[in-house]
Scaffold this motif. Structure first.
Motif, PDB file in Angstrom:
ATOM      1  N   GLY A  14       0.750  -1.237   0.000  1.00 33.81           N
ATOM      2  CA  GLY A  14       0.000   0.000   0.000  1.00 33.81           C
ATOM      3  C   GLY A  14       0.781   1.289   0.000  1.00 33.81           C
ATOM      4  O   GLY A  14       0.235   2.329   0.350  1.00 33.81           O
ATOM      5  N   ALA A  15       2.045   1.280  -0.409  1.00 35.93           N
ATOM      6  CA  ALA A  15       2.809   2.532  -0.425  1.00 35.93           C
ATOM      7  C   ALA A  15       2.164   3.549  -1.365  1.00 35.93           C
ATOM      8  O   ALA A  15       1.947   4.698  -0.985  1.00 35.93           O
ATOM      9  CB  ALA A  15       4.261   2.276  -0.817  1.00 35.93           C
ATOM     10  N   LYS A  16       1.855   3.141  -2.586  1.00 36.85           N
ATOM     11  CA  LYS A  16       1.237   4.080  -3.540  1.00 36.85           C
ATOM     12  C   LYS A  16      -0.098   4.584  -3.008  1.00 36.85           C
ATOM     13  O   LYS A  16      -0.401   5.772  -3.121  1.00 36.85           O
ATOM     14  CB  LYS A  16       1.042   3.419  -4.904  1.00 36.85           C
ATOM     15  N   TRP A  17      -0.897   3.677  -2.461  1.00 35.12           N
ATOM     16  CA  TRP A  17      -2.201   4.089  -1.915  1.00 35.12           C
ATOM     17  C   TRP A  17      -2.014   5.126  -0.821  1.00 35.12           C
ATOM     18  O   TRP A  17      -2.693   6.147  -0.790  1.00 35.12           O
ATOM     19  CB  TRP A  17      -2.955   2.874  -1.369  1.00 35.12           C
ATOM     20  N   ARG A  18      -1.091   4.884   0.101  1.00 34.36           N
ATOM     21  CA  ARG A  18      -0.846   5.820   1.203  1.00 34.36           C
ATOM     22  C   ARG A  18      -0.318   7.155   0.688  1.00 34.36           C
ATOM     23  O   ARG A  18      -0.740   8.214   1.149  1.00 34.36           O
ATOM     24  CB  ARG A  18       0.141   5.222   2.197  1.00 34.36           C
ATOM     25  N   LYS A  43       9.311   0.384  -0.902  1.00 39.42           N
ATOM     26  CA  LYS A  43       8.370   1.009  -1.844  1.00 39.42           C
ATOM     27  C   LYS A  43       8.253   2.517  -1.654  1.00 39.42           C
ATOM     28  O   LYS A  43       8.153   3.252  -2.635  1.00 39.42           O
ATOM     29  CB  LYS A  43       6.987   0.374  -1.742  1.00 39.42           C
ATOM     30  N   PHE A  44       8.241   3.008  -0.409  1.00 33.64           N
ATOM     31  CA  PHE A  44       8.164   4.455  -0.200  1.00 33.64           C
ATOM     32  C   PHE A  44       9.404   5.138  -0.770  1.00 33.64           C
ATOM     33  O   PHE A  44       9.311   6.175  -1.423  1.00 33.64           O
ATOM     34  CB  PHE A  44       8.008   4.810   1.280  1.00 33.64           C
ATOM     35  N   GLY A  45      10.575   4.572  -0.522  1.00 30.27           N
ATOM     36  CA  GLY A  45      11.799   5.146  -1.046  1.00 30.27           C
ATOM     37  C   GLY A  45      11.833   5.154  -2.563  1.00 30.27           C
ATOM     38  O   GLY A  45      12.271   6.129  -3.188  1.00 30.27           O
ATOM     39  N   ILE A  46      11.356   4.084  -3.159  1.00 28.76           N
ATOM     40  CA  ILE A  46      11.318   4.002  -4.623  1.00 28.76           C
ATOM     41  C   ILE A  46      10.339   5.035  -5.180  1.00 28.76           C
ATOM     42  O   ILE A  46      10.657   5.773  -6.109  1.00 28.76           O
ATOM     43  CB  ILE A  46      10.944   2.569  -5.068  1.00 28.76           C
ATOM     44  N   GLY A 160      -6.981  10.108  10.615  1.00 28.16           N
ATOM     45  CA  GLY A 160      -8.092   9.594   9.820  1.00 28.16           C
ATOM     46  C   GLY A 160      -7.925   8.117   9.537  1.00 28.16           C
ATOM     47  O   GLY A 160      -7.012   7.466  10.046  1.00 28.16           O
ATOM     48  N   ASN A 161      -8.813   7.628   8.706  1.00 24.70           N
ATOM     49  CA  ASN A 161      -8.772   6.226   8.315  1.00 24.70           C
ATOM     50  C   ASN A 161      -7.664   6.004   7.293  1.00 24.70           C
ATOM     51  O   ASN A 161      -7.488   6.799   6.381  1.00 24.70           O
ATOM     52  CB  ASN A 161     -10.100   5.792   7.704  1.00 24.70           C
ATOM     53  N   SER A 162      -6.944   4.925   7.475  1.00 23.57           N
ATOM     54  CA  SER A 162      -5.952   4.499   6.505  1.00 23.57           C
ATOM     55  C   SER A 162      -6.490   3.246   5.833  1.00 23.57           C
ATOM     56  O   SER A 162      -7.683   2.950   5.936  1.00 23.57           O
ATOM     57  CB  SER A 162      -4.607   4.255   7.197  1.00 23.57           C
ATOM     58  N   ARG A 163      -5.638   2.515   5.231  1.00 24.93           N
ATOM     59  CA  ARG A 163      -6.097   1.324   4.514  1.00 24.93           C
ATOM     60  C   ARG A 163      -6.318   0.154   5.480  1.00 24.93           C
ATOM     61  O   ARG A 163      -5.702   0.084   6.548  1.00 24.93           O
ATOM     62  CB  ARG A 163      -5.066   0.941   3.458  1.00 24.93           C
ATOM     63  N   ASN A 164      -7.199  -0.719   5.102  1.00 22.20           N
ATOM     64  CA  ASN A 164      -7.292  -2.036   5.734  1.00 22.20           C
ATOM     65  C   ASN A 164      -7.436  -2.003   7.263  1.00 22.20           C
ATOM     66  O   ASN A 164      -6.634  -2.592   7.980  1.00 22.20           O
ATOM     67  CB  ASN A 164      -6.044  -2.841   5.327  1.00 22.20           C
TER      68      ASN A 164
END
Length: 173
Positions: A14-18, A43-46, A160-164
């Motif tokens: 979920g990096a892109k989603w976040r 993923k966040f670093g990329i 707030g709400n995050s994923r999952n």
């Protein structure tokens, strides 16, 4: 052989989603540094490498992926990292990792929060995401973390709400 951890990480951590849904690029800048604790597969670093001056990814369980020149990989536990680093950062990401730090590094919630605080520059930002809020142990851990975070940083500037079935909280030092 691909491990269960690698499968979990590559199938939607979920990096892109976040980044999109929590609007994380608003904290970026060509003069800013990011520290991602529990970076998983980086993923966040990329995804954010073009948005920050430098990014440090800390992850004890996974080998470093291919990264751009302004991204550093530290294959150490949080406890090992804080013993060796005196650096501070403009932004700190802590996405669903504090329970693992507590269990694996034998640090309590107050110790984790104090170390997080020390890693952040004045006026810096911390983005904290809870673990899945579907078990009593996670609810208790989250309540203790939030109390410690609020005592150290003051009230969150956003939540707030995050994923999952998770929540996110943003604090400013």
């Amino acid at each position: 052989m691909t491990s269960e951890w690698d499968n979990y990480q590559s199938n939607g951590n979920g990096a892109k989603w976040r980044i999109e849904n929590l609007n994380l690029k608003r904290f970026a800048g060509q003069d800013k540094t990011l520290l991602d604790i529990g970076a998983n597969q980086g993923k966040f670093g990329i995804e954010l490498s073009k948005d920050f001056k430098h990014i440090t990814l800390v992850e004890p369980e996974v080998e470093a992926p291919e990264l751009s020149d302004n991204v550093s990989w530290v294959k150490k536990s949080f406890k090992e990292f804080i013993k060796e680093s005196n650096d501070t950062y403009d932004v700190l990401f802590s996405f669903a990792v504090t329970r693992l730090i507590k269990n694996n590094d034998n640090l309590n919630e107050n110790q984790i929060v104090k170390k997080y605080y020390d890693l952040i520059k004045p006026d810096g930002i911390m983005v904290y995401e809870t673990h899945l809020l579907d078990r009593d142990t996670m609810l208790i851990h989250t309540a203790i973390m939030l109390t410690a975070l609020r005592q150290q940083f003051g009230d969150e500037i956003e939540s707030g709400n995050s994923r999952n079935r998770r929540m996110y909280y943003i604090f400013k030092k």
